[in-house]
Design a protein around this motif. Structure first.
Motif, PDB file in Angstrom:
ATOM      1  N   ASP A 435      33.313  40.717  39.910  1.00  0.00           N
ATOM      2  CA  ASP A 435      34.533  41.365  40.396  1.00  0.00           C
ATOM      3  C   ASP A 435      34.240  41.906  41.801  1.00  0.00           C
ATOM      4  O   ASP A 435      33.171  42.444  42.059  1.00  0.00           O
ATOM      5  CB  ASP A 435      34.907  42.505  39.438  1.00  0.00           C
ATOM      6  CG  ASP A 435      36.237  43.150  39.781  1.00  0.00           C
ATOM      7  OD1 ASP A 435      36.358  43.663  40.906  1.00  0.00           O
ATOM      8  OD2 ASP A 435      37.144  43.133  38.928  1.00  0.00           O
ATOM      9  N   SER A 436      35.191  41.768  42.709  1.00  0.00           N
ATOM     10  CA  SER A 436      34.937  42.171  44.103  1.00  0.00           C
ATOM     11  C   SER A 436      34.681  43.666  44.229  1.00  0.00           C
ATOM     12  O   SER A 436      34.083  44.114  45.212  1.00  0.00           O
ATOM     13  CB  SER A 436      36.114  41.766  44.995  1.00  0.00           C
ATOM     14  OG  SER A 436      37.312  42.367  44.550  1.00  0.00           O
ATOM     15  N   ASN A 437      35.112  44.462  43.239  1.00  0.00           N
ATOM     16  CA  ASN A 437      34.911  45.908  43.285  1.00  0.00           C
ATOM     17  C   ASN A 437      33.666  46.377  42.533  1.00  0.00           C
ATOM     18  O   ASN A 437      33.384  47.571  42.497  1.00  0.00           O
ATOM     19  CB  ASN A 437      36.138  46.627  42.700  1.00  0.00           C
ATOM     20  CG  ASN A 437      37.387  46.397  43.521  1.00  0.00           C
ATOM     21  OD1 ASN A 437      37.354  46.552  44.738  1.00  0.00           O
ATOM     22  ND2 ASN A 437      38.476  46.007  42.876  1.00  0.00           N
ATOM     23  N   ASN A 441      28.118  43.625  42.619  1.00  0.00           N
ATOM     24  CA  ASN A 441      28.463  42.538  43.530  1.00  0.00           C
ATOM     25  C   ASN A 441      28.161  42.970  44.963  1.00  0.00           C
ATOM     26  O   ASN A 441      29.053  43.353  45.728  1.00  0.00           O
ATOM     27  CB  ASN A 441      29.935  42.168  43.366  1.00  0.00           C
ATOM     28  CG  ASN A 441      30.342  40.982  44.237  1.00  0.00           C
ATOM     29  OD1 ASN A 441      29.506  40.370  44.910  1.00  0.00           O
ATOM     30  ND2 ASN A 441      31.630  40.664  44.227  1.00  0.00           N
ATOM     31  N   TYR A 445      30.910  38.204  47.380  1.00  0.00           N
ATOM     32  CA  TYR A 445      31.835  37.265  46.734  1.00  0.00           C
ATOM     33  C   TYR A 445      33.153  37.974  46.459  1.00  0.00           C
ATOM     34  O   TYR A 445      33.186  39.089  45.940  1.00  0.00           O
ATOM     35  CB  TYR A 445      31.247  36.741  45.431  1.00  0.00           C
ATOM     36  CG  TYR A 445      32.213  35.889  44.624  1.00  0.00           C
ATOM     37  CD1 TYR A 445      32.641  34.662  45.097  1.00  0.00           C
ATOM     38  CD2 TYR A 445      32.702  36.338  43.400  1.00  0.00           C
ATOM     39  CE1 TYR A 445      33.530  33.879  44.361  1.00  0.00           C
ATOM     40  CE2 TYR A 445      33.581  35.573  42.656  1.00  0.00           C
ATOM     41  CZ  TYR A 445      33.999  34.347  43.145  1.00  0.00           C
ATOM     42  OH  TYR A 445      34.875  33.584  42.411  1.00  0.00           O
ATOM     43  N   ASN A 446      34.252  37.302  46.786  1.00  0.00           N
ATOM     44  CA  ASN A 446      35.574  37.914  46.649  1.00  0.00           C
ATOM     45  C   ASN A 446      36.603  36.845  46.284  1.00  0.00           C
ATOM     46  O   ASN A 446      36.832  35.912  47.037  1.00  0.00           O
ATOM     47  CB  ASN A 446      35.967  38.580  47.975  1.00  0.00           C
ATOM     48  CG  ASN A 446      37.178  39.482  47.832  1.00  0.00           C
ATOM     49  OD1 ASN A 446      38.044  39.241  46.999  1.00  0.00           O
ATOM     50  ND2 ASN A 446      37.251  40.505  48.661  1.00  0.00           N
ATOM     51  N   ASN A 447      37.196  36.981  45.096  1.00  0.00           N
ATOM     52  CA  ASN A 447      38.237  36.062  44.663  1.00  0.00           C
ATOM     53  C   ASN A 447      39.262  36.869  43.865  1.00  0.00           C
ATOM     54  O   ASN A 447      38.970  37.328  42.764  1.00  0.00           O
ATOM     55  CB  ASN A 447      37.642  34.931  43.806  1.00  0.00           C
ATOM     56  CG  ASN A 447      38.662  33.871  43.453  1.00  0.00           C
ATOM     57  OD1 ASN A 447      39.802  34.165  43.100  1.00  0.00           O
ATOM     58  ND2 ASN A 447      38.256  32.605  43.530  1.00  0.00           N
ATOM     59  N   LEU A 448      40.447  37.067  44.439  1.00  0.00           N
ATOM     60  CA  LEU A 448      41.472  37.899  43.820  1.00  0.00           C
ATOM     61  C   LEU A 448      41.885  37.364  42.461  1.00  0.00           C
ATOM     62  O   LEU A 448      42.094  38.139  41.508  1.00  0.00           O
ATOM     63  CB  LEU A 448      42.691  37.999  44.737  1.00  0.00           C
ATOM     64  CG  LEU A 448      43.860  38.843  44.216  1.00  0.00           C
ATOM     65  CD1 LEU A 448      43.409  40.274  43.944  1.00  0.00           C
ATOM     66  CD2 LEU A 448      45.022  38.823  45.207  1.00  0.00           C
ATOM     67  N   ASP A 451      39.342  38.440  39.988  1.00  0.00           N
ATOM     68  CA  ASP A 451      39.472  39.873  39.693  1.00  0.00           C
ATOM     69  C   ASP A 451      40.583  40.132  38.686  1.00  0.00           C
ATOM     70  O   ASP A 451      40.445  40.940  37.763  1.00  0.00           O
ATOM     71  CB  ASP A 451      39.765  40.656  40.972  1.00  0.00           C
ATOM     72  CG  ASP A 451      38.595  40.661  41.944  1.00  0.00           C
ATOM     73  OD1 ASP A 451      37.506  40.189  41.571  1.00  0.00           O
ATOM     74  OD2 ASP A 451      38.781  41.140  43.074  1.00  0.00           O
TER      75      ASP A 451
END
Length: 522
Positions: A435-437, A441, A445-448, A451
């Motif tokens: 999870d981006s939050n 992490n 890595y960031n993928n809405l 999430d």
């Protein structure tokens, strides 16, 4: 003379000659068990890092509301029972009447209220998001409300109620982790080596003294509620970090219990009937640094790396375990079937195909790893062997723990070989880290869409719906490949034949509560 013997034993180990010395411990001289913990912890709070061996010490000295047994089942601990409301939002724990601190004072519900307050306020706590399922916990951690708004309440001295934001089916699994054992006086825990005599202990043992070379002497906690089940009056913990020297001490009967002996010694342990094996939910992975500009952000390049991995060689020649064919261990069912996302064998033709699709121009890639674990160097060597075959230029650097932490913080790497860990026995323990939050992490890595799937899995009260969301999330993770799981290890413990009562839980913690020396005349 002893140094000569140690060096000789290490040489024998390196050559794989199996020259293990057979010697029966003189239990009339030494009636206590010696366990090698490796590096001693900096503190007894342990919220800023994960070290499973150091957590073994926590489980000796302290206990939580619940704990996990060797089969991964949640069992009572300081709370002898709990009730879950019909809507699964309220947990009421009843604390044992005979639960006491090591000074004889009663353990009460308010002690747990203070514990959760301390955990959520700790700025270095990488685990605090696990507790955001508790009503008000996130707002308190972010300084938006005071703790009176957090739904962790002492109903009376022996009754603790925790109310959740949503029906979290794995909440007890979260609480079973070593980091949630009951502690107080965090100022003493911070500087524990100087203040161990001032610390109040809630577990089966208490720290009695720190001996030469910082060897720890633990003695039975006479105030512990289950004191009758604690089999040993005393346990010593050594802090030998180098596995070769720890193994030499084991062979010389100066250590009775050792974890993760080298692969080339496993057969000797088996022949001696001194090997303890059990399934694990821990392993290793390659994690990509998305915070750094460059070829690592190219999905085709990451897929190329993935196809270069030969898991079979790793588990056959370097570690005992199973190849990680998905992001979740097969021992944790996430759906009706075990997904096969990663192959056990490398496919260099496929790797070359994706390399040709990528924008790779021959630049050098930096792979880093922790060099205190001797297996890590062998794993890295196995991986780069195939990368070089397809003409990927790579530099490899091993660092000690402090240096590696600095390298990661400064983002001076492209790929990191690191532990792949599920702190609790649930699929979401592995997936929520991306999870981006998530505090875990740290790789960018960031993928809405990912999430949202993780959030839906957490919030739904329907377990079958949760499984569906997690399955979709795992597929999405595979398509993005922010990391490449390599293997899930087995818990491997070497224990002398005179050692009885040893347990290892599914997380891999060595439980010393019931361990004792079986004397030859018994």
């Amino acid at each position: 003379m002893k140094k000569f013997i140690v060096v000789f034993l290490i040489l024998c180990m390196t050559l794989g000659s199996g020259c293990i010395q057979k010697k029966v411990v003189n239990t009339e001289v030494r009636d206590y068990i010696v366990y090698n913990i490796g590096k001693l912890p900096e503190d007894l709070i342990m919220l800023d890092r994960h070290n499973i061996r150091q957590e073994d010490l926590l489980l000796c000295l302290f206990e939580g509301l619940v704990s996990m047994d060797k089969k991964g089942k949640i069992v009572p601990a300081l709370a002898f029972k709990w009730e879950i409301s019909e809507d699964k939002l309220s947990y009421i724990f009843t604390i044992r009447n005979d639960a006491k601190w090591s000074d004889g004072s009663d353990i009460v519900a308010e002690d747990f209220v203070n514990l959760f307050s301390n955990l959520l306020k700790n700025e270095n706590n990488i685990y605090k998001q696990q507790l955001y399922c508790i009503f008000g916990a996130r707002d308190y951690a972010e300084n938006k409300v005071d703790f009176s708004k957090v739904a962790v309440m002492a109903k009376d001295n022996k009754t603790l109620e925790i109310r959740l934001n949503y029906a979290c089916s794995y909440f007890l699994n979260i609480l079973s982790q070593p980091i949630y054992v009951l502690r107080k006086d965090f100022k003493y825990l911070k500087e524990w080596k100087n203040n161990f005599s001032l610390i109040l202990y809630s577990g089966p043992f208490k720290l009695d003294s720190i001996l030469e070379k910082e060897e720890l002497s633990l003695v039975k906690n006479q105030m512990y509620w289950d004191e009758k089940s604690v089999a040993s009056n005393k346990i010593h913990m050594k802090n030998e970090e180098a596995i070769a020297f720890a193994l030499a001490d084991y062979k010389w009967d100066e250590i009775d219990i050792i974890t993760n002996p080298p692969m080339n010694q496993i057969n000797e342990f088996i022949k001696a009937k001194e090997l303890f094996r059990s399934p694990s939910i821990n392993g290793m992975s390659l994690n990509f640094n998305f915070n750094k500009e460059g070829i690592i952000k190219d999905i085709n390049f990451r897929k190329c790396i993935s196809y270069c991995i030969n898991r079979k060689n790793i588990i056959n020649n370097i570690v005992l375990g199973e190849g990680a064919n998905s992001f979740i261990p097969s021992s944790i069912k996430s759906s009706g079937e075990n997904k096969i996302l990663f192959a056990n064998y490398s496919n260099l033709d496929k790797a070359k195909e994706f390399l040709d699709k990528s924008e790779y121009k021959g630049e050098k890639i930096k792979l880093v790893y922790l060099n205190s674990n001797e297996n890590n160097k062998e794993i890295v060597d196995e991986i780069i062997k195939n990368l070089k075959k397809i003409k990927i230029k790579i530099s490899v650097e091993g660092y000690n723990e402090e240096m590696l932490k600095e390298i990661i913080h400064n983002e001076e790497y492209d790929i990191l070989l690191t532990h792949y860990i599920g702190e609790y026995n649930s699929p979401i323990a592995f997936l929520e880290k991306w999870d981006s939050n998530s505090k875990f992490n740290i790789y960018g890595y960031n993928n809405l869409e990912y999430d949202v799937l993780i959030l839906k899995a957490k919030l739904t009260g329907d377990s079958s719906e949760a499984i569906k969301y997690l399955s979709f999330a795992e597929e999405l993770l595979y398509n993005d490949i922010p990391c490449i799981p390599l293997y899930f290890s087995k818990n491997i413990v070497g224990a002398k034949r005179y050692i009885n009562g040893l347990e290892v839980n599914k997380r891999g913690n060595v439980i010393l509560k019931k361990v004792y020396i079986h004397k030859q005349n018994e």
